[in-house]
Design a protein around this motif. Structure first.
Motif, PDB file in Angstrom:
ATOM      1  N   THR A 447      34.653 -10.794  84.129  1.00 21.58           N
ATOM      2  CA  THR A 447      34.166 -11.952  83.346  1.00 21.58           C
ATOM      3  C   THR A 447      35.064 -13.167  83.013  1.00 21.58           C
ATOM      4  O   THR A 447      34.487 -14.637  83.329  1.00 21.58           O
ATOM      5  CB  THR A 447      33.814 -11.433  82.704  1.00 21.58           C
ATOM      6  OG1 THR A 447      32.565 -10.497  82.178  1.00 21.58           O
ATOM      7  CG2 THR A 447      33.094 -12.590  81.146  1.00 21.58           C
ATOM      8  N   VAL A 448      36.188 -13.175  82.528  1.00 21.45           N
ATOM      9  CA  VAL A 448      36.722 -14.664  81.795  1.00 21.45           C
ATOM     10  C   VAL A 448      37.474 -15.414  83.167  1.00 21.45           C
ATOM     11  O   VAL A 448      37.544 -16.093  82.898  1.00 21.45           O
ATOM     12  CB  VAL A 448      38.298 -13.671  80.908  1.00 21.45           C
ATOM     13  CG1 VAL A 448      37.873 -12.774  80.195  1.00 21.45           C
ATOM     14  CG2 VAL A 448      39.057 -13.290  81.423  1.00 21.45           C
ATOM     15  N   ILE A 449      37.671 -14.699  84.489  1.00 22.22           N
ATOM     16  CA  ILE A 449      38.085 -14.974  86.006  1.00 22.22           C
ATOM     17  C   ILE A 449      36.737 -16.151  85.974  1.00 22.22           C
ATOM     18  O   ILE A 449      37.114 -16.973  86.398  1.00 22.22           O
ATOM     19  CB  ILE A 449      38.267 -13.811  86.992  1.00 22.22           C
ATOM     20  CG1 ILE A 449      39.954 -13.114  86.554  1.00 22.22           C
ATOM     21  CG2 ILE A 449      38.931 -14.649  88.027  1.00 22.22           C
ATOM     22  CD1 ILE A 449      39.562 -12.424  87.768  1.00 22.22           C
ATOM     23  N   LEU A 450      35.343 -15.633  86.612  1.00 21.55           N
ATOM     24  CA  LEU A 450      34.719 -16.349  86.814  1.00 21.55           C
ATOM     25  C   LEU A 450      34.358 -17.187  85.970  1.00 21.55           C
ATOM     26  O   LEU A 450      33.735 -18.308  86.284  1.00 21.55           O
ATOM     27  CB  LEU A 450      34.024 -15.519  87.124  1.00 21.55           C
ATOM     28  CG  LEU A 450      33.996 -14.674  88.362  1.00 21.55           C
ATOM     29  CD1 LEU A 450      32.662 -13.906  88.820  1.00 21.55           C
ATOM     30  CD2 LEU A 450      34.168 -15.458  89.789  1.00 21.55           C
ATOM     31  N   HIS A 458      37.372 -18.103  77.039  1.00 25.06           N
ATOM     32  CA  HIS A 458      36.933 -16.480  76.683  1.00 25.06           C
ATOM     33  C   HIS A 458      37.812 -17.382  74.907  1.00 25.06           C
ATOM     34  O   HIS A 458      37.773 -17.361  73.527  1.00 25.06           O
ATOM     35  CB  HIS A 458      36.820 -15.841  77.286  1.00 25.06           C
ATOM     36  CG  HIS A 458      36.440 -14.662  75.330  1.00 25.06           C
ATOM     37  ND1 HIS A 458      37.273 -13.903  73.825  1.00 25.06           N
ATOM     38  CD2 HIS A 458      35.129 -14.169  75.360  1.00 25.06           C
ATOM     39  CE1 HIS A 458      35.704 -13.573  73.430  1.00 25.06           C
ATOM     40  NE2 HIS A 458      35.370 -13.485  74.307  1.00 25.06           N
ATOM     41  N   ARG A 459      39.193 -17.271  74.528  1.00 22.19           N
ATOM     42  CA  ARG A 459      40.138 -16.866  74.025  1.00 22.19           C
ATOM     43  C   ARG A 459      40.641 -16.279  72.981  1.00 22.19           C
ATOM     44  O   ARG A 459      40.752 -16.482  71.832  1.00 22.19           O
ATOM     45  CB  ARG A 459      40.379 -18.472  73.291  1.00 22.19           C
ATOM     46  CG  ARG A 459      40.172 -19.824  74.222  1.00 22.19           C
ATOM     47  CD  ARG A 459      40.964 -20.930  73.604  1.00 22.19           C
ATOM     48  NE  ARG A 459      39.686 -21.403  72.429  1.00 22.19           N
ATOM     49  CZ  ARG A 459      39.990 -22.654  72.051  1.00 22.19           C
ATOM     50  NH1 ARG A 459      41.182 -23.115  72.365  1.00 22.19           N
ATOM     51  NH2 ARG A 459      39.007 -22.354  71.149  1.00 22.19           N
ATOM     52  N   GLY A 474      30.156  -2.173  79.562  1.00 21.45           N
ATOM     53  CA  GLY A 474      31.014  -3.044  79.327  1.00 21.45           C
ATOM     54  C   GLY A 474      30.480  -4.708  79.855  1.00 21.45           C
ATOM     55  O   GLY A 474      30.022  -5.785  80.898  1.00 21.45           O
ATOM     56  N   VAL A 475      30.601  -5.202  78.268  1.00 20.24           N
ATOM     57  CA  VAL A 475      30.210  -6.915  78.543  1.00 20.24           C
ATOM     58  C   VAL A 475      30.761  -6.955  77.395  1.00 20.24           C
ATOM     59  O   VAL A 475      31.405  -6.859  76.854  1.00 20.24           O
ATOM     60  CB  VAL A 475      28.804  -7.180  78.521  1.00 20.24           C
ATOM     61  CG1 VAL A 475      27.941  -6.797  78.874  1.00 20.24           C
ATOM     62  CG2 VAL A 475      28.301  -6.600  76.652  1.00 20.24           C
ATOM     63  N   LEU A 476      31.047  -8.374  77.634  1.00 20.35           N
ATOM     64  CA  LEU A 476      31.910  -9.727  77.173  1.00 20.35           C
ATOM     65  C   LEU A 476      31.407 -10.068  75.767  1.00 20.35           C
ATOM     66  O   LEU A 476      30.868 -11.383  77.098  1.00 20.35           O
ATOM     67  CB  LEU A 476      32.703 -10.348  77.779  1.00 20.35           C
ATOM     68  CG  LEU A 476      34.265 -10.888  77.277  1.00 20.35           C
ATOM     69  CD1 LEU A 476      35.465 -10.128  75.863  1.00 20.35           C
ATOM     70  CD2 LEU A 476      35.538 -12.106  77.924  1.00 20.35           C
ATOM     71  N   GLY A 477      31.210 -10.469  74.631  1.00 19.12           N
ATOM     72  CA  GLY A 477      31.016 -11.167  74.150  1.00 19.12           C
ATOM     73  C   GLY A 477      31.273 -12.234  73.006  1.00 19.12           C
ATOM     74  O   GLY A 477      32.912 -11.969  73.569  1.00 19.12           O
ATOM     75  N   GLY A 478      31.446 -11.982  71.818  1.00 19.93           N
ATOM     76  CA  GLY A 478      31.909 -13.685  71.250  1.00 19.93           C
ATOM     77  C   GLY A 478      33.287 -14.518  71.992  1.00 19.93           C
ATOM     78  O   GLY A 478      33.728 -14.850  71.460  1.00 19.93           O
ATOM     79  N   TRP A 479      31.649 -14.870  72.157  1.00 17.06           N
ATOM     80  CA  TRP A 479      31.830 -16.629  72.679  1.00 17.06           C
ATOM     81  C   TRP A 479      32.232 -17.881  71.913  1.00 17.06           C
ATOM     82  O   TRP A 479      31.661 -18.299  72.103  1.00 17.06           O
ATOM     83  CB  TRP A 479      30.593 -16.727  74.118  1.00 17.06           C
ATOM     84  CG  TRP A 479      31.429 -16.326  75.508  1.00 17.06           C
ATOM     85  CD1 TRP A 479      30.577 -14.856  75.320  1.00 17.06           C
ATOM     86  CD2 TRP A 479      32.405 -15.887  75.869  1.00 17.06           C
ATOM     87  NE1 TRP A 479      30.990 -14.238  76.342  1.00 17.06           N
ATOM     88  CE2 TRP A 479      31.927 -15.421  76.607  1.00 17.06           C
ATOM     89  CE3 TRP A 479      33.125 -17.244  76.478  1.00 17.06           C
ATOM     90  CZ2 TRP A 479      32.930 -15.041  78.523  1.00 17.06           C
ATOM     91  CZ3 TRP A 479      33.573 -17.266  77.609  1.00 17.06           C
ATOM     92  CH2 TRP A 479      33.382 -16.037  78.502  1.00 17.06           C
ATOM     93  N   ASP A 518      46.553 -15.725  79.845  1.00 17.03           N
ATOM     94  CA  ASP A 518      46.567 -16.147  78.339  1.00 17.03           C
ATOM     95  C   ASP A 518      44.829 -14.660  77.935  1.00 17.03           C
ATOM     96  O   ASP A 518      45.105 -13.698  77.610  1.00 17.03           O
ATOM     97  CB  ASP A 518      46.585 -17.003  77.216  1.00 17.03           C
ATOM     98  CG  ASP A 518      47.633 -17.399  78.123  1.00 17.03           C
ATOM     99  OD1 ASP A 518      48.542 -17.288  77.446  1.00 17.03           O
ATOM    100  OD2 ASP A 518      47.132 -18.558  77.766  1.00 17.03           O
ATOM    101  N   ASP A 519      43.905 -15.103  78.612  1.00 18.04           N
ATOM    102  CA  ASP A 519      42.640 -14.333  78.530  1.00 18.04           C
ATOM    103  C   ASP A 519      43.189 -12.886  79.006  1.00 18.04           C
ATOM    104  O   ASP A 519      42.483 -11.607  78.860  1.00 18.04           O
ATOM    105  CB  ASP A 519      41.300 -14.808  79.405  1.00 18.04           C
ATOM    106  CG  ASP A 519      41.008 -15.890  77.784  1.00 18.04           C
ATOM    107  OD1 ASP A 519      41.291 -15.554  76.738  1.00 18.04           O
ATOM    108  OD2 ASP A 519      39.907 -16.776  78.510  1.00 18.04           O
TER     109      ASP A 519
END
Length: 540
Positions: A447-450, A458-459, A474-479, A518-519
């Motif tokens: 997710t962070v790469i794309l 994202h940070r 698994g999903v990445l939230g908190g944007w 960093d991500d």
């Protein structure tokens, strides 16, 4: 918020090269550092951290009358009885702080509040409540006696309207008195005792904010014969000039009188939130019980959302479709621990119309957040989906409600759970859960790469933002703290981030520009943290 590396960098060949663009420093808050702290800290240490959170966020000093005219507006004329209020019965040289409580409470209750007023001051220092791992209790609290609290004047973080902190001596005031020299943002010398006092004030504000839905709150600081008014919101604390309440009693009397004239929004209560009815509270509990009975494998079944420490609220969410939706919530997954910043709260929420349980994220954004680099989380999510970025939460609806200088933002997603909740509430990991968490980390990396390829970073990859959806994927939230790569944009004053998962280079030098690496490194630290803390090992 910080800027990214130059546009020429691509996710397939990430570099840690230097950026020619100015960057905003990484500045973690108490919430960003203490949540995963392996050390047990004392109350004094935590309050000092809260004080450091507020560094640069004390605003003023404001003339007391201007303060009231600006923040406590009323068309009513102050009654003549206020001119007869006197604080001469307050001890001039109290031996103990407690010597100041009773006479102050008696004066305000008997001479300022009118007969039949629902407002009362009560002593609260002897009845502490745990917050952020420490016992906290303001010296005196203001309550509003209503039928919802049974007509009882019992203080608590969920019932308190305002708190008053007392210090015996004038020189215990943590703010400056030389108003011609305010370069230190009202902060006085860096004496340890004064830093602790600032942290104590910030701790009380954080505790009240975390247990209530407030756009702002008022408090009062008494130091010897001097008093100060303070108005808190998620961005700053506006502080009045000090004044001698013995010599100018009408100023202090008018402060309490004005507060009693204000309606709910005027006292800082979020107008989009109200206390749920007993019937609604029972309905929420019933729906959660039904969910538990039908989903025994789901970690959400461990969440006690009906805790008596939290009120059940009805939240009106204005969706991006222009429609208004009502949600019932009670206990959040986690409490915000800082008086400033996003103050994110994640709830299991009941959609009143559909009867479906969903996740409601309630957080705050500054009034200037809608520039091209810092749009809302829902806007980012939509743009990332358009760019075919995978493993994102399904945001059903989102909206913002402006209040004073900030936005109250909401995002509604399918019912899932954060990995932090699974691990902290779900006990020790199993082989099945270890595979699931490892797969979730892999998804986050993709997710962070794309996302970077789509010019977003994202940070704040952490165990809070890494989530599992309702199918365990698994999903990445908190944007909400991400940034769009726009060369030449103006950086923010600072940016948050979870300290335990930030990259080593940024932890050592917070002013460096944030990069894709960093991500990715944050993903590694999340995996290592989970492995060390939550999975057994056969290592000798």
């Amino acid at each position: 918020m910080s800027d990214a590396e130059s546009e020429s960098e691509t996710p397939s060949t990430p570099r840690t090269g230097h950026s020619t663009v100015h960057t905003s420093p990484y500045k973690p808050t108490v919430s960003d550092t203490d949540t995963h702290n392996a050390e047990l800290r004392t109350a004094k240490q935590i309050q000092q951290s809260c004080g450091r959170d507020m560094s640069g966020h004390w605003v003023g000093a404001i003339d007391p009358q201007v303060f009231m005219d600006s923040f406590m507006k009323t068309k009513k004329i102050a009654p003549k009885r206020l001119s007869r209020v006197s604080f001469l019965s307050m001890p001039t040289k109290p031996v103990h702080e407690q010597d100041m409580y009773d006479p102050f409470v008696d004066i305000i209750n008997n001479c300022v509040f009118s007969k039949g007023s629902p407002y009362r001051l009560v002593k609260s220092s002897a009845s502490s409540r745990v917050f952020n791992g420490i016992k906290l209790a303001p010296d005196v609290s203001m309550l509003r006696i209503t039928s919802s609290n049974g007509g009882q004047a019992v203080w608590g973080w969920i019932t308190m309207e305002m708190w008053i902190e007392f210090k015996r001596l004038i020189n215990q005031d943590p703010h400056r008195h030389d108003y011609e020299n305010l370069q230190a943002f009202l902060e006085r010398i860096s004496a340890e005792e004064l830093e602790e006092t600032r942290g104590q004030l910030a701790s009380y504000a954080a505790a009240q904010f975390s247990h209530q839905h407030r756009t702002f709150i008022f408090s009062l600081l008494i130091c010897g014969e001097n008093a100060r008014f303070i108005c808190w919101d998620r961005g700053a604390a506006m502080v009045s000039k000090h004044f001698n309440y013995r010599h100018h009693p009408i100023i202090l009397a008018e402060f309490f009188w004005r507060y009693a004239q204000l309606d709910g929004p005027g006292r800082g209560h979020d107008p989009t939130v109200r206390e749920a009815s007993p019937q609604q509270q029972l309905r929420l509990a019933a729906e959660v019980k039904a969910y538990r009975d039908n989903n025994g494998h789901n970690p959400l079944t461990l969440l006690n959302i009906s805790s008596s420490k939290y009120r059940c609220y009805s939240i009106q969410v204005e969706g991006s479709d222009g429609e208004s939706y009502e949600y019932l919530v009670q206990r959040p997954f986690f409490e915000p621990q800082s008086a400033i910043g996003r103050s994110s709260r994640l709830y299991v929420a009941l959609n009143v119309k559909s009867g479906i349980l969903e996740l409601l994220k309630d957080y705050w954004r500054t009034g200037d957040s809608d520039d091209g680099a810092r749009p809302s989380e829902a806007t980012v999510n939509n743009e990332l989906r358009d760019a075919k970025v995978p493993y994102l939460p399904h945001i059903r609806m989102a909206g913002c409600d402006i209040s004073r200088w900030q936005y109250s933002a909401h995002a509604i997603t399918d019912l899932g759970w954060t990995t932090r909740y699974v691990l902290f509430r779900g006990g020790e990991g199993t082989s099945t859960s270890s595979c699931r968490i490892t797969e979730a980390i892999g998804n986050a990396c993709q997710t962070v790469i794309l996302a970077r390829k789509a010019d977003w970073m994202h940070r704040d990859v952490s165990v809070e933002t890494l989530m599992l959806d309702k199918d365990g994927r698994g999903v990445l939230g908190g944007w909400d703290v991400c940034v769009k790569v726009i060369p030449g944009r103006t950086p923010a004053h600072s940016r948050p981030g979870t300290w335990q998962f930030v990259s080593v280079r940024l932890a050592e030098n917070p002013t460096l520009p944030h990069t894709l690496l960093d991500d990715l490194e944050s993903c590694y630290w999340v995996l290592l943290y989970i492995a060390i803390h939550h999975f057994s090992s056969d290592a000798q």
